[in-house]
Motif scaffolding. Structure first.
Motif, short mmCIF file in Angstrom:
data_model
loop_
_atom_site.label_atom_id
_atom_site.label_comp_id
_atom_site.label_asym_id
_atom_site.label_seq_id
_atom_site.Cartn_x
_atom_site.Cartn_y
_atom_site.Cartn_z
N HIS A 50 0.93 -1.21 -0.18
CA HIS A 50 0.05 0.23 -0.20
C HIS A 50 0.67 1.43 -0.23
CE1 HIS A 50 -3.21 -2.17 2.39
NE2 HIS A 50 -1.96 -2.98 1.76
N TYR A 51 1.83 1.59 -0.50
CA TYR A 51 3.22 1.81 -0.54
C TYR A 51 2.62 2.72 -1.86
CZ TYR A 51 7.34 4.72 -0.98
OH TYR A 51 8.40 5.70 -0.84
N SER A 52 3.05 4.41 -2.39
CA SER A 52 3.08 4.98 -2.88
C SER A 52 4.05 6.35 -3.33
CB SER A 52 2.13 6.31 -3.28
OG SER A 52 2.01 7.44 -5.08
N SER A 53 5.21 5.85 -4.35
CA SER A 53 6.82 7.05 -4.08
C SER A 53 6.02 8.26 -4.74
CB SER A 53 7.34 6.42 -4.97
OG SER A 53 7.27 6.05 -6.64
N ALA B 253 -0.08 -0.64 6.17
CA ALA B 253 0.95 -0.60 4.72
C ALA B 253 2.32 -0.23 5.62
CB ALA B 253 -0.14 1.15 4.64
N PHE B 254 3.29 -0.77 4.23
CA PHE B 254 4.44 -0.37 4.92
C PHE B 254 4.76 0.58 3.44
CE2 PHE B 254 8.88 -1.99 4.69
CZ PHE B 254 9.12 -2.35 6.06
N PRO C 266 -11.33 11.97 20.93
CA PRO C 266 -12.11 10.99 19.71
C PRO C 266 -12.22 9.37 19.86
CG PRO C 266 -10.83 12.02 18.49
CD PRO C 266 -10.41 12.90 20.17
N THR C 267 -13.82 8.90 20.59
CA THR C 267 -13.65 7.32 19.93
C THR C 267 -12.64 6.79 19.81
OG1 THR C 267 -15.95 6.94 19.14
CG2 THR C 267 -16.17 8.46 21.85
N GLY C 268 -13.01 6.92 18.47
CA GLY C 268 -12.32 6.04 17.38
C GLY C 268 -13.35 4.88 17.37
N THR C 269 -13.62 4.04 16.06
CA THR C 269 -14.26 3.36 15.64
C THR C 269 -14.01 2.69 14.73
OG1 THR C 269 -15.65 4.57 13.37
CG2 THR C 269 -15.79 5.44 14.98
N GLU C 270 -15.00 1.35 14.89
CA GLU C 270 -14.99 0.07 14.13
C GLU C 270 -14.67 0.68 12.71
OE1 GLU C 270 -16.96 -3.73 15.33
OE2 GLU C 270 -18.09 -2.47 15.75
N ASN C 271 -13.52 -0.44 12.15
CA ASN C 271 -13.06 0.32 10.61
C ASN C 271 -12.53 -0.98 10.11
OD1 ASN C 271 -9.75 0.39 10.91
ND2 ASN C 271 -10.68 0.76 13.14
N TYR C 272 -13.34 -0.30 8.44
CA TYR C 272 -12.68 -1.36 7.58
C TYR C 272 -12.21 -1.05 6.40
CZ TYR C 272 -16.49 -4.42 10.87
OH TYR C 272 -16.13 -4.47 11.64
N GLY C 273 -11.27 -1.20 5.96
CA GLY C 273 -10.00 -0.68 4.47
C GLY C 273 -9.01 -0.95 4.91
N ALA C 274 -8.20 0.14 5.05
CA ALA C 274 -7.27 0.46 4.55
C ALA C 274 -6.42 1.83 5.07
CB ALA C 274 -5.87 -0.75 4.27
N PRO C 275 -5.16 1.99 5.27
CA PRO C 275 -4.42 2.53 4.40
C PRO C 275 -3.61 2.76 3.80
CG PRO C 275 -3.48 2.17 6.93
CD PRO C 275 -4.63 1.22 6.18
N VAL C 276 -2.76 4.06 3.13
CA VAL C 276 -2.04 3.40 2.23
C VAL C 276 -0.87 4.78 2.83
CG1 VAL C 276 -3.03 3.15 0.08
CG2 VAL C 276 -3.41 5.09 0.64
#
Length: 723
Positions: free
Chosen positions: A42-45, A454-455, A636-646
C-alpha cells in the motif's frame, strides 16, 4: 508547477547517473494492481501531495455507478486499479466498469448478470475487493474479477467478455477443487487473483458452517482458463500436513482453510504468499481433531508450480475464527544492522509475525505458550499451546477486565455490564467457546482486518488500523434428529438452528453484521426467500445443499408461511455424521449494553505505527469518532473500521475506513492529523494513489452499508487544485 518540477528532478538525476533509485521510484508510482503492488504494501512513491499542501486537496471528480441498493445495505469494498490512464472498479451490484483516470468519465461497463440464466443462478452478489489486470503486448489486455461463483475474463479496452477463456469467458470456481461433492456448496472470491507470468493464482471465500468447500489455492492459465496447479490447504494423503488431522479421511469432507484475503508475491524469487482462514465448522473442532494444517497459516508457495516452500501456523486447531485476514506484506527491514528480506502478517488477535522470506524462520522470536485446555463441549480437544510473539508488541487490547468497562455508559448500564462480564469466561484470550459464554477480545472482526497493513520501504514502519470491540460467543447444543411427527414449522426450527442460528441468533434478531429476520416476510415473497437460500447474499453463504423440503421448512419457521402446520415430509433426507455438528452458537454477538453501546471502553478504532527495524512503537492514535459519543467523550472515541491505509513518499498516511464517513491524512512520522474530509458515504475500502495528466490523485470507493451507515454508489477522486 513547483512541486511537480521538484519531483521530476529528483527522479531525473539518479537516472542520469545510472543509479537504481528512479527504478525503485517507478515501481510504486502507479496503482496497477490490488493494494498497489505485488508486495501488497500500500505504498506510493508520488510526492506531489505532501505534508505541506495536503490541506489543499479538493474533489477532482466523482463517478456514480448508479446501482446502489439501499434496501439490502449494499457496499463497495473495492480498491480500484489504474492501467494506461484507465481506472477499473466494481459497483455495488458487481458491475465492472472502466473510467478515465483523469476525469472520471465512464468508458464502458460490464454486467455479469445480463443473461437470464445468470440472473436466475446468482440472485445476489458477493462483495468484490478488487480486480486483476494481465496483458500480452498491446493486442491482448484482460481484466479478471469474480461475481457470484464465476471468475470473469473481460477485455480491458472494450469491456466485452473474452470467450476463449474457460467456458465462454467465465470460470466456475466450484470446478478444479479435487472433490466431487462441491457443486451445491458456496464458493466465491472476495479478493482478486494475483498474476505470476501467465499463472492467475486465486483463493476463495467459502461457507464457515459444517457444509463448507475446501479452500484450496489454484492457478489457471491467463489465456485459456486451464488449471495449471493446485495446492491443497487441507492436505491429501501423502502430502505435508496430512498427519496434522487425526481423522485420515478429513480431506474428503472438511472445508475452509481458505486464502480469502488474496495474495502477495516476490516476483524475483517466484514465491507467492498466502494467509488462510480457519477450518470449518468455526466454533467446534470435535469433528476435525488435530492442529488442522494448513488452516490459519502463512504459506510460501512456488508461484510456477504450487509446491510448498514453508508454512507457519498462527493458531493451532482454531475454534475462535482467528483467520489471518490479509496476505503477508513483502518487505525488507534493517534489524541489528542487517538487511533482511521478510514477510509480515497482522492478525485478528493483534499479533504481528515477521518471518524470513525464503525460509519462514522467525525474524522476531515466537514462543509456544500454554493456554487453557478445559472445554465443556463433548468431543472437543484443544491445542495445549499457541504461538505468541516475544518481542513485537500487540497493537490491541487482548483481555476485557473490569477496569475496561465503558465509562461513558449510564450507571445502571455500567453495573449491568459489570455483572454480565463476571458471568463470562474472560481471563484468557484463548478461553474456548462455552455454554457459559466466552468473551472474545479482540473481536471477531479483529484486531487487524481484511484491509491489511501499509509498509514504508524507506523507514521500515508498518501501519495497521485496528478494531477494538469485545464480542461474546455462547454455545448451545443442537438437535439434529427429526421428531417422529414434525410439522414444517418445527422441522424448520431444527434446520434453522443447524444452519442459520450462528449468524442470525436463536431469536432471529441478528447481531454484529448480520441482519434481523423478524420482518423478513415484509421484504421477501416465498419464492424470493427460496432463491435467497439457494444463492446467498454478501456475507450470507448459499445453502444449495438443502433440498426443496428443507428450504420450505425453514421458510415456514422464519416467515410463518401457510405450510407451517402441515406434516413435514422429507423423503430425501440422509443424516451424514461428518456434517452433523452437535453444537452451534447463539449468534455473532458484540458485547453491548442494553442501549446498544459498546461494553468495552474506547478507543474502538486505532491507527498504529510500529517500526519493524526496531520492533518498537513509533506512535498510536484513535481512528474515527462515534457520533453517538462525540459530546460525552473528551477525546475521539475511535470507531470500528474496514479498509486500510496507504502511505506515501510525500510523508502522508491516508485512510478512510471509519464509521464516521471521513477520509483522513496523517503525518506518517508523528501521527498528527493534517487533513480530513467528509465522504458521500463511508469509505469501507482502501484508497488508490496514482498520477495521470500531470496530477496526483487519491481515489476511494464510497459504498457505506456497514454498521448502519447509509449505502453509496460513488468513487471519489481528490487532487490539488489545477494551476
Amino acid at each position: 508547477m513547483k512541486i511537480f518540477i521538484r519531483s521530476f528532478s529528483a527522479c531525473l538525476l539518479p537516472a542520469l547517473l545510472g543509479l537504481t533509485a528512479c527504478h525503485q521510484h517507478d515501481a510504486y508510482s502507479g496503482w496497477p494492481q490490488y493494494k498497489g503492488s505485488n508486495e501488497n504494501i500500500h505504498y506510493s512513491s508520488l510526492t506531489q501531495v505532501d505534508t505541506s499542501n495536503v490541506q489543499q486537496l479538493a474533489v477532482a471528480w466523482q463517478y456514480h455507478t448508479g446501482d446502489v441498493d439501499t434496501a439490502s445495505h449494499s457496499q463497495i469494498q473495492c480498491n480500484p486499479i489504474v492501467v494506461d490512464n484507465m481506472l477499473y472498479g466494481v459497483s455495488p451490484k458487481m458491475k465492472l466498469f472502466a473510467a478515465d483516470a483523469v476525469t472520471g468519465k465512464e468508458r464502458w461497463t460490464f454486467n455479469p448478470f445480463d443473461s437470464l440464466a445468470d440472473k436466475r443462478t446468482f440472485f445476489i452478489m458477493n462483495n468484490c475487493r478488487g480486480v486483476a489486470y494481465w496483458s500480452d503486448g498491446d493486442e491482448d489486455k484482460r481484466i479478471f474479477y469474480t461475481a457470484g461463483s464465476n471468475l470473469y475474463c473481460v477485455d480491458a479496452v472494450t469491456g466485452k467478455i473474452i470467450p476463449s477463456f474457460a467456458d465462454q469467458g467465465k470460470l466456475d470456481l466450484h470446478t478444479g477443487l479435487d472433490r466431487d461433492d462441491l457443486v451445491k456448496l458456496f464458493v466465491t472470491a472476495t479478493s482478486p487473483p494475483i498474476i505470476f507470468r501467465d499463472n492467475l493464482i486465486i483463493g476463495t471465500r467459502v461457507d464457515e458452517g459444517q457444509h463448507a468447500a475446501p479452500g484450496h489455492i489454484r492457478a489457471y492459465d491467463c489465456r485459456t482458463g486451464k488449471r495449471n496447479w493446485i495446492f491443497h490447504t487441507i492436505p491429501h494423503p501423502g502430502e505435508t500436513g496430512f498427519d496434522s488431522w487425526e481423522d485420515s479421511t478429513a480431506y474428503k469432507y472438511i472445508g475452509g482453510a481458505n486464502a480469502w484475503g488474496g495474495f502477495s508475491l516476490d516476483s524475483k524469487r517466484g514465491l507467492v504468499f498466502a494467509s488462510t482462514g480457519s477450518a470449518s465448522y468455526d466454533w467446534y473442532g470435535g469433528l476435525r481433531l488435530g492442529k488442522n494444517l494448513f488452516a490459519n497459516c502463512m504459506l510460501a508457495l512456488d508461484a510456477a508450480t504450487g509446491k510448498l516452500k514453508w508454512y507457519f501456523q498462527s493458531v493451532h486447531h482454531d475454534v475462535w475464527d482467528r483467520d489471518i485476514p490479509s496476505p503477508p506484506v513483502v518487505i525488507t527491514i534493517n534489524k541489528d544492522g542487517k538487511n533482511i528480506d521478510a514477510v509480515a502478517a497482522t492478525t485478528k488477535s493483534g499479533f504481528i509475525y515477521v518471518l524470513d522470506r525464503e525460509t519462514g524462520k522467525a525474524v522476531y522470536d515466537i514462543a509456544e505458550e500454554k493456554v487453557p485446555l478445559a472445554s465443556d463441549l463433548k468431543g472437543e480437544k484443544l491445542s495445549p499451546t499457541q504461538p505468541h510473539p516475544v518481542q513485537l508488541p500487540s497493537f490491541v487490547r487482548q483481555l476485557f477486565t473490569e477496569k475496561e468497562i465503558n465509562p461513558l455508559l449510564p450507571d445502571s448500564s455500567y453495573q449491568a455490564v459489570k455483572k454480565r462480564l463476571a458471568s463470562y469466561q474472560s481471563d484468557n484470550m484463548f478461553n474456548p467457546p462455552s455454554v457459559q459464554g466466552t468473551v472474545v477480545l479482540p473481536g471477531l472482526d479483529g484486531g487487524a482486518e481484511w484491509g491489511g497493513p501499509a509498509f514504508d520501504p524507506k523507514t521500515g514502519i508498518l501501519y495497521v488500523n485496528a478494531n477494538e470491540m469485545a464480542w461474546v460467543i455462547q454455545v448451545v447444543p443442537v438437535n439434529n434428529e427429526a421428531a417422529a411427527h414434525e410439522t414444517y414449522v418445527t422441522a424448520g426450527q431444527r434446520l434453522y438452528q443447524a444452519n442459520c442460528m450462528t449468524c442470525h441468533g436463536p431469536d432471529r434478531k441478528g447481531g454484529g453484521n448480520y441482519p434481523s429476520l423478524i420482518t423478513v416476510k415484509t421484504t421477501y415473497s416465498a419464492a424470493a426467500f427460496d432463491t435467497l437460500l439457494q444463492a446467498g447474499r454478501r456475507m450470507m453463504p448459499a445453502f444449495r445443499q438443502l433440498n426443496k423440503d428443507q428450504r420450505k421448512a425453514i421458510a415456514a419457521y422464519v416467515m410463518h408461511t401457510g405450510d407451517a402446520g402441515q406434516l413435514y415430509v422429507d423423503s430425501s433426507r440422509v443424516t451424514d455424521p461428518h456434517f452433523t455438528v452437535p453444537y452451534s452458537i447463539t449468534g455473532y454477538n458484540k458485547f453491548l449494553s442494553s442501549e446498544g453501546f459498546p461494553a468495552l471502553s474506547p478507543p474502538w478504532g486505532t491507527l498504529n505505527a510500529i517500526s519493524l527495524n526496531s520492533g518498537k512503537y513509533v506512535w498510536k492514535t484513535t481512528l474515527g469518532n462515534d457520533p453517538e459519543f462525540s459530546k460525552g467523550s473528551k477525546s475521539p472515541t475511535g470507531t470500528e473500521n474496514y479498509g486500510a491505509p496507504v502511505v506515501t513518499a510525500g510523508g502522508l498516511l491516508i485512510i478512510a475506513a471509519a464509521k464516521d464517513g471521513k477520509m483522513r491524512a496523517f503525518n506518517k512520522s508523528s501521527g498528527k492529523l493534517l487533513w480530513e474530509t467528509t465522504l458521500p458515504a463511508a469509505g469501507y475500502a482502501t484508497p488508490a494513489i496514482y498520477e495521470a495528466g500531470g496530477r496526483q490523485f487519491i481515489v476511494i470507493a464510497c459504498g457505506g452499508g456497514k454498521m448502519k451507515t447509509p449505502s453509496g454508489d460513488s468513487y471519489i477522486a481528490y487532487a490539488l487544485p489545477m494551476k
